[in-house]
Motif scaffolding. Sequence first.
Motif, PDB file in Angstrom:
ATOM      1  N   ASN A  20       8.778   6.591  -2.161  1.00 56.81           N
ATOM      2  CA  ASN A  20       8.791   5.135  -2.235  1.00 56.81           C
ATOM      3  C   ASN A  20       8.331   4.515  -0.923  1.00 56.81           C
ATOM      4  N   CYS A  21       7.605   5.284  -0.118  1.00 52.66           N
ATOM      5  CA  CYS A  21       7.111   4.784   1.163  1.00 52.66           C
ATOM      6  C   CYS A  21       5.879   3.916   0.933  1.00 52.66           C
ATOM      7  N   ALA A  22       5.981   2.667   1.333  1.00 54.24           N
ATOM      8  CA  ALA A  22       4.867   1.734   1.200  1.00 54.24           C
ATOM      9  C   ALA A  22       4.914   0.769   2.372  1.00 54.24           C
ATOM     10  N   VAL A  23       3.798   0.112   2.621  1.00 57.00           N
ATOM     11  CA  VAL A  23       3.712  -0.835   3.724  1.00 57.00           C
ATOM     12  C   VAL A  23       3.043  -2.106   3.212  1.00 57.00           C
ATOM     13  N   VAL A  24       3.471  -3.252   3.753  1.00 58.10           N
ATOM     14  CA  VAL A  24       2.880  -4.536   3.377  1.00 58.10           C
ATOM     15  C   VAL A  24       1.616  -4.749   4.199  1.00 58.10           C
ATOM     16  N   ALA A  25       0.510  -5.009   3.507  1.00 62.77           N
ATOM     17  CA  ALA A  25      -0.783  -5.183   4.171  1.00 62.77           C
ATOM     18  C   ALA A  25      -1.299  -6.598   3.962  1.00 62.77           C
ATOM     19  N   LEU A  26      -2.011  -7.097   4.961  1.00 62.19           N
ATOM     20  CA  LEU A  26      -2.623  -8.424   4.899  1.00 62.19           C
ATOM     21  C   LEU A  26      -4.131  -8.269   4.794  1.00 62.19           C
ATOM     22  N   HIS A  27      -4.743  -9.005   3.868  1.00 62.36           N
ATOM     23  CA  HIS A  27      -6.191  -8.951   3.708  1.00 62.36           C
ATOM     24  C   HIS A  27      -6.763 -10.367   3.671  1.00 62.36           C
ATOM     25  N   ARG A  87       2.170   9.466  10.852  1.00 61.36           N
ATOM     26  CA  ARG A  87       1.639   9.576   9.487  1.00 61.36           C
ATOM     27  C   ARG A  87       1.029   8.248   9.032  1.00 61.36           C
ATOM     28  N   MET A  88       1.582   7.153   9.520  1.00 60.37           N
ATOM     29  CA  MET A  88       0.995   5.846   9.241  1.00 60.37           C
ATOM     30  C   MET A  88      -0.413   5.761   9.838  1.00 60.37           C
ATOM     31  N   ILE A  89      -0.598   6.313  11.023  1.00 51.20           N
ATOM     32  CA  ILE A  89      -1.914   6.288  11.668  1.00 51.20           C
ATOM     33  C   ILE A  89      -2.908   7.134  10.880  1.00 51.20           C
ATOM     34  N   VAL A  90      -2.478   8.310  10.401  1.00 54.35           N
ATOM     35  CA  VAL A  90      -3.343   9.129   9.550  1.00 54.35           C
ATOM     36  C   VAL A  90      -3.731   8.347   8.302  1.00 54.35           C
ATOM     37  N   PHE A  91      -2.766   7.640   7.719  1.00 49.09           N
ATOM     38  CA  PHE A  91      -3.036   6.811   6.542  1.00 49.09           C
ATOM     39  C   PHE A  91      -4.091   5.754   6.852  1.00 49.09           C
ATOM     40  N   MET A  92      -3.948   5.075   7.990  1.00 45.78           N
ATOM     41  CA  MET A  92      -4.904   4.022   8.335  1.00 45.78           C
ATOM     42  C   MET A  92      -6.301   4.588   8.560  1.00 45.78           C
ATOM     43  N   LEU A  94       0.844  -1.187   0.000  1.00 44.71           N
ATOM     44  CA  LEU A  94       0.000   0.000   0.000  1.00 44.71           C
ATOM     45  C   LEU A  94       0.883   1.241   0.000  1.00 44.71           C
ATOM     46  N   GLN A  95       0.658   2.112  -0.971  1.00 44.95           N
ATOM     47  CA  GLN A  95       1.388   3.377  -1.027  1.00 44.95           C
ATOM     48  C   GLN A  95       0.871   4.299   0.062  1.00 44.95           C
ATOM     49  N   LEU A  96       1.784   4.923   0.803  1.00 42.11           N
ATOM     50  CA  LEU A  96       1.375   5.738   1.942  1.00 42.11           C
ATOM     51  C   LEU A  96       1.039   7.175   1.570  1.00 42.11           C
ATOM     52  N   VAL A 131      -6.505  -6.201   7.378  1.00 40.09           N
ATOM     53  CA  VAL A 131      -6.644  -6.649   8.768  1.00 40.09           C
ATOM     54  C   VAL A 131      -5.363  -6.462   9.564  1.00 40.09           C
ATOM     55  N   ALA A 132      -4.218  -6.332   8.866  1.00 36.33           N
ATOM     56  CA  ALA A 132      -2.949  -6.180   9.577  1.00 36.33           C
ATOM     57  C   ALA A 132      -1.915  -5.542   8.655  1.00 36.33           C
ATOM     58  N   LEU A 133      -0.920  -4.913   9.271  1.00 37.69           N
ATOM     59  CA  LEU A 133       0.194  -4.323   8.542  1.00 37.69           C
ATOM     60  C   LEU A 133       1.492  -4.896   9.084  1.00 37.69           C
ATOM     61  N   ASN A 134       2.479  -5.021   8.203  1.00 36.42           N
ATOM     62  CA  ASN A 134       3.774  -5.548   8.606  1.00 36.42           C
ATOM     63  C   ASN A 134       4.740  -4.396   8.844  1.00 36.42           C
ATOM     64  N   LEU A 135       5.122  -4.214  10.109  1.00 30.38           N
ATOM     65  CA  LEU A 135       6.044  -3.158  10.492  1.00 30.38           C
ATOM     66  C   LEU A 135       7.204  -3.767  11.255  1.00 30.38           C
ATOM     67  N   ARG A 136       8.423  -3.459  10.811  1.00 27.10           N
ATOM     68  CA  ARG A 136       9.628  -3.973  11.468  1.00 27.10           C
ATOM     69  C   ARG A 136       9.592  -5.493  11.577  1.00 27.10           C
ATOM     70  N   GLU A 137       9.186  -6.116  10.464  1.00 27.70           N
ATOM     71  CA  GLU A 137       9.159  -7.576  10.337  1.00 27.70           C
ATOM     72  C   GLU A 137       8.217  -8.243  11.333  1.00 27.70           C
TER      73      GLU A 137
END
Length: 260
Positions: A30-37, A80-85, A21-23, A46-52
């Motif tokens: 190039n800021c993106a986060v891995v999301a689980l659906h 900023r991640m929280i604002v994104f969520m 997901l692009q933030l 339902v979840a995000l992967n942060l710091r493995e």
Amino acid sequence: MNEVVFLSGQVEVTANNVRLLQLFEDEQSNCAVVALHPPDDPTQVVALNLREQWWCVDDLLRTSNKSRSGLVLVQSIMERMIVFMLSQVIERSSQEEMMFSLHPSTESCKLLWTENQAVGFYTVKHKGSLCDSWSSYCYLLPVLDTVLVRRSWRRRGFGLRMLEDFCSSFSTEEFLGVSSPLSSSMVEVCRRFLQQHKEHRERLYEVEAPGGWNQRRNIWLNIQLGRYSLSINVESSPTLGETAENEADSSSPKMQTECT
């Protein structure tokens, strides 16, 4: 088996139900986060992967930091991640299209914390900041651009609280703006605010970017003239929580602004 457990069940982590997901809206970011659906619904995160490590989205919106109370200026990447969520993930039904545009990575935001939870936020376009990335137009006054309160926390005066905070944060400015168009629920928030604060009636305007005088409408005057549709029950508004972002090009489509 690698699974993530959350309140309503558990989801297996496979290549078929994770995505990036692009933030931010910045094309060069190039800021993106891995999301689980869930495997049967790729629109629901339902979840995000942060710091493995996998984190349920509800856990990421909670804090044990006692200093996080009330409206707090967004400064860290985690904030900023929280604002994104809040704007892109939380309480979005599978049939619902994306209501919010991504915010720039440098967007001025404040998060609203109460009872150790992030329950809302608002964003501001500062006077002198660029209206967009493709023109040289700059905002001519501070503009309250986006307001969001989570559905489960509405009808508690938080929208009014954020509008009050916005106005007090720019106490030296003669005029302030709220992004056009105003939804019925935002009009109701403005009406209550201006009833309580008569000193702001000549100060608060609905504006289109960049906010010249031909792009401003006095909110209190237009309420008195009946030019807005007031929301009697803002909680039942089907588009509650949407955003509007002004464009310098008046021909660009605009999204509806909603808050409570």
